[in-house]
Motif scaffolding. Structure first.
Motif, PDB file in Angstrom:
ATOM      1  N   MET A   1       3.896  -5.131  23.205  1.00  0.00           N
ATOM      2  CA  MET A   1       3.435  -6.193  23.981  1.00  0.00           C
ATOM      3  C   MET A   1       2.314  -5.528  25.007  1.00  0.00           C
ATOM      4  O   MET A   1       2.656  -4.450  25.799  1.00  0.00           O
ATOM      5  N   LYS A   2       1.143  -6.408  25.160  1.00  0.00           N
ATOM      6  CA  LYS A   2       0.056  -5.795  26.119  1.00  0.00           C
ATOM      7  C   LYS A   2       0.690  -6.114  27.432  1.00  0.00           C
ATOM      8  O   LYS A   2       1.257  -7.007  27.589  1.00  0.00           O
ATOM      9  N   THR A   3      -0.010  -5.072  28.158  1.00  0.00           N
ATOM     10  CA  THR A   3       0.410  -5.302  29.719  1.00  0.00           C
ATOM     11  C   THR A   3      -0.848  -6.177  30.246  1.00  0.00           C
ATOM     12  O   THR A   3      -1.919  -6.741  29.456  1.00  0.00           O
ATOM     13  N   ALA A   4      -0.466  -6.596  31.555  1.00  0.00           N
ATOM     14  CA  ALA A   4      -1.377  -7.408  32.009  1.00  0.00           C
ATOM     15  C   ALA A   4      -2.977  -7.084  32.239  1.00  0.00           C
ATOM     16  O   ALA A   4      -3.817  -7.644  32.031  1.00  0.00           O
ATOM     17  N   SER A   5      -2.968  -5.763  32.453  1.00  0.00           N
ATOM     18  CA  SER A   5      -4.265  -5.024  32.491  1.00  0.00           C
ATOM     19  C   SER A   5      -4.860  -4.977  31.154  1.00  0.00           C
ATOM     20  O   SER A   5      -6.300  -5.376  31.222  1.00  0.00           O
ATOM     21  N   GLU A   6      -4.147  -4.599  30.048  1.00  0.00           N
ATOM     22  CA  GLU A   6      -4.827  -4.722  28.832  1.00  0.00           C
ATOM     23  C   GLU A   6      -5.303  -6.286  28.482  1.00  0.00           C
ATOM     24  O   GLU A   6      -6.703  -6.459  28.040  1.00  0.00           O
ATOM     25  N   ILE A   7      -4.604  -7.532  28.956  1.00  0.00           N
ATOM     26  CA  ILE A   7      -5.212  -8.638  28.519  1.00  0.00           C
ATOM     27  C   ILE A   7      -6.411  -8.904  29.487  1.00  0.00           C
ATOM     28  O   ILE A   7      -7.572  -9.589  29.122  1.00  0.00           O
ATOM     29  N   ARG A   8      -6.347  -8.646  30.589  1.00  0.00           N
ATOM     30  CA  ARG A   8      -7.607  -8.873  31.905  1.00  0.00           C
ATOM     31  C   ARG A   8      -8.690  -8.113  30.996  1.00  0.00           C
ATOM     32  O   ARG A   8      -9.678  -8.452  31.191  1.00  0.00           O
ATOM     33  N   TYR A   9      -8.568  -6.836  30.624  1.00  0.00           N
ATOM     34  CA  TYR A   9      -9.573  -6.140  30.240  1.00  0.00           C
ATOM     35  C   TYR A   9     -10.238  -6.805  28.758  1.00  0.00           C
ATOM     36  O   TYR A   9     -11.646  -6.938  28.806  1.00  0.00           O
ATOM     37  N   GLU A  10      -9.502  -7.084  27.989  1.00  0.00           N
ATOM     38  CA  GLU A  10      -9.863  -8.161  26.896  1.00  0.00           C
ATOM     39  C   GLU A  10     -10.725  -9.473  27.331  1.00  0.00           C
ATOM     40  O   GLU A  10     -11.653  -9.598  26.883  1.00  0.00           O
ATOM     41  N   ASN A  11     -10.361  -9.923  28.276  1.00  0.00           N
ATOM     42  CA  ASN A  11     -10.979 -11.351  28.814  1.00  0.00           C
ATOM     43  C   ASN A  11     -12.308 -10.952  29.346  1.00  0.00           C
ATOM     44  O   ASN A  11     -13.192 -11.653  29.354  1.00  0.00           O
ATOM     45  N   LEU A  12     -11.963  -9.713  30.128  1.00  0.00           N
ATOM     46  CA  LEU A  12     -13.434  -9.239  30.967  1.00  0.00           C
ATOM     47  C   LEU A  12     -14.599  -8.990  29.815  1.00  0.00           C
ATOM     48  O   LEU A  12     -15.572  -9.521  29.988  1.00  0.00           O
ATOM     49  N   MET A  13     -14.026  -8.441  28.707  1.00  0.00           N
ATOM     50  CA  MET A  13     -15.057  -8.100  27.750  1.00  0.00           C
ATOM     51  C   MET A  13     -15.630  -9.179  27.104  1.00  0.00           C
ATOM     52  O   MET A  13     -16.713  -9.337  26.552  1.00  0.00           O
ATOM     53  N   GLU A  14     -14.565 -10.422  26.927  1.00  0.00           N
ATOM     54  CA  GLU A  14     -15.116 -11.753  26.222  1.00  0.00           C
ATOM     55  C   GLU A  14     -16.128 -12.253  27.091  1.00  0.00           C
ATOM     56  O   GLU A  14     -17.037 -12.886  26.751  1.00  0.00           O
ATOM     57  N   LEU A  15     -15.824 -12.207  28.532  1.00  0.00           N
ATOM     58  CA  LEU A  15     -16.950 -12.768  29.505  1.00  0.00           C
ATOM     59  C   LEU A  15     -18.031 -12.065  29.243  1.00  0.00           C
ATOM     60  O   LEU A  15     -19.265 -12.866  29.559  1.00  0.00           O
ATOM     61  N   LEU A  16     -18.377 -10.719  29.258  1.00  0.00           N
ATOM     62  CA  LEU A  16     -19.408 -10.053  29.199  1.00  0.00           C
ATOM     63  C   LEU A  16     -20.127 -10.335  28.175  1.00  0.00           C
ATOM     64  O   LEU A  16     -21.319 -10.445  27.826  1.00  0.00           O
ATOM     65  N   ARG A  17     -19.311 -10.525  26.769  1.00  0.00           N
ATOM     66  CA  ARG A  17     -20.198 -11.066  25.683  1.00  0.00           C
ATOM     67  C   ARG A  17     -20.908 -12.372  25.958  1.00  0.00           C
ATOM     68  O   ARG A  17     -21.871 -12.574  25.312  1.00  0.00           O
ATOM     69  N   GLN A  18     -19.977 -13.208  26.652  1.00  0.00           N
ATOM     70  CA  GLN A  18     -20.877 -14.658  26.966  1.00  0.00           C
ATOM     71  C   GLN A  18     -22.063 -14.350  27.770  1.00  0.00           C
ATOM     72  O   GLN A  18     -22.907 -15.165  27.667  1.00  0.00           O
ATOM     73  N   PHE A  19     -21.777 -13.679  28.859  1.00  0.00           N
ATOM     74  CA  PHE A  19     -22.857 -13.823  29.947  1.00  0.00           C
ATOM     75  C   PHE A  19     -23.885 -12.494  29.841  1.00  0.00           C
ATOM     76  O   PHE A  19     -24.879 -12.353  30.364  1.00  0.00           O
ATOM     77  N   LYS A  20     -23.537 -11.745  28.491  1.00  0.00           N
ATOM     78  CA  LYS A  20     -24.651 -10.781  28.065  1.00  0.00           C
ATOM     79  C   LYS A  20     -24.626  -9.442  28.913  1.00  0.00           C
ATOM     80  O   LYS A  20     -25.142  -8.211  28.212  1.00  0.00           O
ATOM     81  N   SER A  21     -24.240  -9.153  30.228  1.00  0.00           N
ATOM     82  CA  SER A  21     -24.357  -8.169  30.847  1.00  0.00           C
ATOM     83  C   SER A  21     -23.473  -7.983  32.261  1.00  0.00           C
ATOM     84  O   SER A  21     -23.241  -9.431  32.613  1.00  0.00           O
ATOM     85  N   VAL A  22     -23.081  -7.127  32.582  1.00  0.00           N
ATOM     86  CA  VAL A  22     -22.142  -7.113  33.976  1.00  0.00           C
ATOM     87  C   VAL A  22     -23.136  -7.515  34.996  1.00  0.00           C
ATOM     88  O   VAL A  22     -22.627  -8.348  35.960  1.00  0.00           O
ATOM     89  N   GLY A  23     -24.399  -7.200  35.047  1.00  0.00           N
ATOM     90  CA  GLY A  23     -25.380  -7.815  36.001  1.00  0.00           C
ATOM     91  C   GLY A  23     -25.129  -9.464  36.040  1.00  0.00           C
ATOM     92  O   GLY A  23     -25.032  -9.961  37.368  1.00  0.00           O
ATOM     93  N   ASP A  24     -25.398 -10.067  35.178  1.00  0.00           N
ATOM     94  CA  ASP A  24     -25.410 -11.466  34.956  1.00  0.00           C
ATOM     95  C   ASP A  24     -23.925 -12.010  35.163  1.00  0.00           C
ATOM     96  O   ASP A  24     -23.878 -12.946  35.919  1.00  0.00           O
ATOM     97  N   LEU A  25     -22.910 -11.200  35.137  1.00  0.00           N
ATOM     98  CA  LEU A  25     -21.670 -11.858  35.384  1.00  0.00           C
ATOM     99  C   LEU A  25     -21.422 -11.780  36.970  1.00  0.00           C
ATOM    100  O   LEU A  25     -20.728 -12.495  37.307  1.00  0.00           O
ATOM    101  N   ASN A  26     -21.899 -10.675  37.505  1.00  0.00           N
ATOM    102  CA  ASN A  26     -21.694 -10.620  38.785  1.00  0.00           C
ATOM    103  C   ASN A  26     -22.439 -11.529  39.605  1.00  0.00           C
ATOM    104  O   ASN A  26     -21.753 -12.071  40.316  1.00  0.00           O
ATOM    105  N   VAL A  27     -23.512 -11.833  39.218  1.00  0.00           N
ATOM    106  CA  VAL A  27     -24.124 -13.128  39.787  1.00  0.00           C
ATOM    107  C   VAL A  27     -23.584 -14.420  39.574  1.00  0.00           C
ATOM    108  O   VAL A  27     -23.473 -15.158  40.555  1.00  0.00           O
ATOM    109  N   ALA A  28     -22.890 -14.625  38.444  1.00  0.00           N
ATOM    110  CA  ALA A  28     -22.338 -15.748  38.170  1.00  0.00           C
ATOM    111  C   ALA A  28     -21.099 -15.700  39.077  1.00  0.00           C
ATOM    112  O   ALA A  28     -20.733 -17.019  39.366  1.00  0.00           O
TER     113      ALA A  28
END
Length: 230
Positions: A1-28
């Motif tokens: 079973m995945k830990t909460a941190s692992e799930i949050r990491y996967e969701n962060l990577m999903e958001l980064l795919r949507q926003f294209k970069s860490v900088g753009d996600l930071n601004v959002a």
């Protein structure tokens, strides 16, 4: 079973795919573009005490609040077996305008956040799509507490019922050049009744010739902010 941190990491990577970069996600999410928090979480930065930078509750809730995601979205898996574009629906925050009496939409480069992310399966069940819907920011508190100033509303643009008759549902309209959410109801004599949840805004009635009175209905409001549904 995945830990909460692992799930949050996967969701962060999903958001980064949507926003294209860490900088753009930071601004959002309202952080400086160069803020290092998300970058450290992404790379698993190890501190001098040996601890690895993980996403805590505060950062997870901040992301959800700023991106208008459902509370707890960062803590749950969202169909990782599907391609990213099939798991999350992104609607850019846009502004309406009139050209020859017809409403059009264009992305708002000054909006914060710049887009709304919806769980794709949730959106599909409610008829929300990138082709048929648009997101905009509420400009006042006329519908408070249902819709507050600054909330992101999902609007079914160009829907067939935008010309009425109306049965009391919540709609977005350009009213004297300003975006406003309100309840619309067509009375028996064709008069249009406009009402609001906030009692500071009085009920109004205008003749059926809406355009002559400065009212152009943009479409039904389907959802607002943290996936509240109408």
């Amino acid at each position: 079973m995945k830990t909460a941190s692992e799930i949050r990491y996967e969701n962060l990577m999903e958001l980064l795919r949507q926003f294209k970069s860490v900088g753009d996600l930071n601004v959002a999410i309202g952080r400086p573009r160069a803020d290092s928090t998300l970058r450290q979480i992404k790379s698993g930065t190890r501190f001098s005490n040996g601890h690895i930078r993980l996403m805590g509750d505060a950062v997870a809730r901040e992301i959800e609040d700023r991106l208008r995601l459902e509370r707890g979205w960062m803590d749950h898996e969202h169909g990782v077996d599907k391609p990213p574009e099939e798991r999350v629906l992104r609607l850019a925050i846009s502004r309406p305008s009139l050209t020859d009496g017809r409403a059009g939409w264009s992305e708002d480069p000054q909006a914060a956040p710049r887009s709304v992310l919806l769980e794709a399966s949730w959106a599909a069940e409610r008829g929300i799509s990138a082709e048929g819907c648009v997101a905009a920011l509420s400009e006042d508190d006329a519908m408070d507490p249902l819709i507050q100033k600054g909330d992101a509303v999902v609007i079914e643009r160009g829907s067939e019922d935008s010309a009425g008759p109306f049965a009391g549902g919540i709609y977005a309209a350009l009213y004297n050049g300003r975006l406003r959410c309100c309840r619309l109801q067509t009375l028996l004599d064709g008069t249009l009744s406009i009402s609001y949840e906030n009692t500071r805004f009085p009920r109004e009635q205008i003749p059926a010739a809406m355009a002559e009175k400065g009212l152009v209905v943009l479409g039904a409001v389907l959802a607002v902010s943290r996936l509240r549904v109408f």
